[in-house]
Design an enzyme around this catalytic site. Structure first.
Site, PDB file in Angstrom:
ATOM      1  N   TRP A 102      -0.735   0.073 -11.521  1.00  0.00           N
ATOM      2  CA  TRP A 102      -1.514  -1.166 -11.358  1.00  0.00           C
ATOM      3  C   TRP A 102      -2.601  -1.295 -12.410  1.00  0.00           C
ATOM      4  CZ3 TRP A 102       1.363  -4.322  -9.039  1.00  0.00           C
ATOM      5  CH2 TRP A 102       2.140  -3.929  -7.962  1.00  0.00           C
ATOM      6  N   ASP A 171     -10.046  -3.105  -8.659  1.00  0.00           N
ATOM      7  CA  ASP A 171      -8.933  -3.536  -7.816  1.00  0.00           C
ATOM      8  C   ASP A 171      -8.998  -2.674  -6.551  1.00  0.00           C
ATOM      9  OD1 ASP A 171      -6.500  -3.942  -6.582  1.00  0.00           O
ATOM     10  OD2 ASP A 171      -5.278  -3.551  -8.358  1.00  0.00           O
ATOM     11  N   LYS A 195      -2.169  -5.499   2.327  1.00  0.00           N
ATOM     12  CA  LYS A 195      -2.203  -4.083   2.657  1.00  0.00           C
ATOM     13  C   LYS A 195      -3.155  -3.787   3.810  1.00  0.00           C
ATOM     14  CE  LYS A 195      -0.223  -3.455  -1.621  1.00  0.00           C
ATOM     15  NZ  LYS A 195      -0.373  -3.842  -3.017  1.00  0.00           N
TER      16      LYS A 195
HETATM   17  C1  LIG Z   1      -0.030  -4.148  -4.253  1.00  0.00           C
HETATM   18  C2  LIG Z   1      -1.034  -3.967  -5.321  1.00  0.00           C
HETATM   19  C3  LIG Z   1      -1.202  -4.912  -6.346  1.00  0.00           C
HETATM   20  C4  LIG Z   1      -0.304  -6.104  -6.509  1.00  0.00           C
HETATM   21  O1  LIG Z   1      -0.578  -7.029  -5.583  1.00  0.00           O
HETATM   22  P1  LIG Z   1       0.262  -8.403  -5.480  1.00  0.00           P
HETATM   23  O2  LIG Z   1      -0.494  -9.094  -4.429  1.00  0.00           O
HETATM   24  O3  LIG Z   1       1.653  -8.027  -5.104  1.00  0.00           O
HETATM   25  O4  LIG Z   1       0.202  -9.060  -6.805  1.00  0.00           O
HETATM   26  C5  LIG Z   1      -2.201  -4.699  -7.255  1.00  0.00           C
HETATM   27  N1  LIG Z   1      -2.994  -3.612  -7.178  1.00  0.00           N
HETATM   28  C6  LIG Z   1      -2.859  -2.692  -6.213  1.00  0.00           C
HETATM   29  C7  LIG Z   1      -3.781  -1.519  -6.174  1.00  0.00           C
HETATM   30  C8  LIG Z   1      -1.874  -2.846  -5.260  1.00  0.00           C
HETATM   31  O5  LIG Z   1      -1.731  -1.919  -4.288  1.00  0.00           O
END
Ligand SMILES: *Cc1c(COP(=O)(O)O)cnc(C)c1O
Length: 374
Positions: A102, A171, A195
């Site tokens: 990511w 993030d 999540k």
């Molecule tokens: C799942 C995830 C993403 C991507 O998210 P989307 O909503 O599918 O674009 C980005 N960063 C992390 C840390 C993730 O776990």
């Protein structure tokens, strides 16, 4: 009704209490005679729903006054670009710490937009099984970027790098509200909701007001400009109404668990239960190093993974065991345990909504499987 324990990395399980409330309100929300799915986002009744969601984010995350809370679309992945477009506007330079997929994707997106990306640290040397220690970040960067919890690799920062005046972007898609976090240490935080917060469809963005620019990079669209959404209470266009409604309920549920501190305590208990078992097992082992381990995502391998890269027979045996684990665990009502291909083996995602009983059921299954396949 028979429900499984769902260890999916995302979308992931939601608290049962929340699902039940949503079901009860499905046909008639609060005497409105409509489902929240059907409502005008401009109605008074919906305004109360989104206001409540924002108020709960502010309360539970202790968001300082000088930050905006936004509900956007396009997932975490859209933020990779928006961060660069809205923050990378002075020197066009940014510092990224590379801790996995990511973080790499975010850096790649910034490069596409002409940002000069400096990779100031990386854990690629050990397949991203740890978080590099970067005490201080200095330089003429427009921002510094980290992925706070690495969903695929199962790693998590146990510290916040000191970036001085450089805005720190994180993030927090897979760890938002799993722990207490000092928002004031960051310029911008973002999290895809699927999540730890809600069903898929909304991305939470928390941005310090001075970073909301009127002049993003040339060519930045209206929808990719934070100011658009900040000026319109996340209602410039139709927001993901139902998802925001569920998010508000999930936050109410977290509040009942004692807020960020309370849920963190439960998460530590759950994760320790699993890591303690992995660390004493001679059949399984965790892949993430101690000191960098995620409370949310726990990848693990079996002893059959200990073989030379070119030993095809051993690799076939490893795959057979992993496949068997996934098949038998699924049959036992423990689903989505297949590991990510970049790590192999298995991964248990144990987000806020996973009860301790789910982790106990997993460990009991693992013990039985280890005995049968020793
Ligand atoms: C799942 C995830 C993403 C991507 O998210 P989307 O909503 O599918 O674009 C980005 N960063 C992390 C840390 C993730 O776990």
């Amino acid at each position: 009704m028979s429900r499984v324990y769902n260890f999916s990395a995302g979308p992931s399980c939601l608290p049962e209490e929340v699902l039940k409330e949503c079901a009860a309100e499905m046909m008639d929300y609060n005497g409105s005679g409509q489902s929240v799915m059907e409502m005008s986002h401009r109605s008074k009744v919906y305004q109360e729903i989104i206001d409540h969601a924002e108020a709960q984010v502010r309360k539970l995350m202790k968001v300082p006054e000088n930050y905006k809370v936004l509900f956007l679309q396009g997932g975490g992945s859209t933020q990779f670009a928006m961060v660069a477009q809205n923050l990378g506007i002075h020197t066009h330079k940014a510092a990224y710490i590379k801790t996995g997929v990511w973080a790499k994707k975010a850096a790649a997106e910034a490069k596409k937009l002409g940002i000069e990306v400096t990779e100031i640290a990386s854990s690629e040397d050990k397949n991203f099984s740890y978080i590099p220690r970067v005490e201080k970040i200095e330089g003429d960067y427009d921002y510094a970027y980290i992925c706070f919890n690495n969903t695929i690799m199962g790693t998590h920062y146990e510290y916040i790098p000191d970036t001085g005046k450089i805005p720190l972007v994180a993030d927090i898609s897979s760890c938002v509200l799993s722990e207490e976090l000092d928002v004031s240490k960051f310029g911008l935080l973002f999290a895809g909701a699927q999540k730890n917060l809600a069903p898929a469809g909304v991305t939470l963005v928390i941005i310090r007001e001075d970073l909301i620019t009127e002049t993003p990079l040339p060519g930045t669209t209206t929808m990719n400009t934070y100011k658009t959404h900040a000026d319109n209470g996340s209602m410039y266009n139709t927001p993901p109404c139902y998802t925001i409604y569920v998010l508000g309920k999930v936050l109410d549920w977290i509040e009942k668990k004692g807020g960020a501190a309370g849920i963190h305590k439960l998460n530590v208990e759950k994760a320790n239960y699993l890591y303690d078992y992995l660390d004493k097992s001679d059949f399984y082992h965790a892949t993430a190093e101690k000191g960098s381990r995620s409370l949310m995502n726990v990848p693990f391998l079996t002893k059959y993974s200990n073989h030379a890269a070119d030993d095809e027979a051993a690799a076939a045996k490893e795959k057979e065991i992993n496949d068997k684990f996934v098949k038998e665990s699924t049959a036992a009502g423990l689903v989505n345990l297949k590991g990510h291909r970049l790590v192999g083996g298995m991964r248990a995602s144990i987000y806020n909504a996973m009860p301790l009983d789910g982790v106990k059921a997993l460990v009991a299954f693992m013990e039985k499987f280890a005995k049968e396949n020793a």
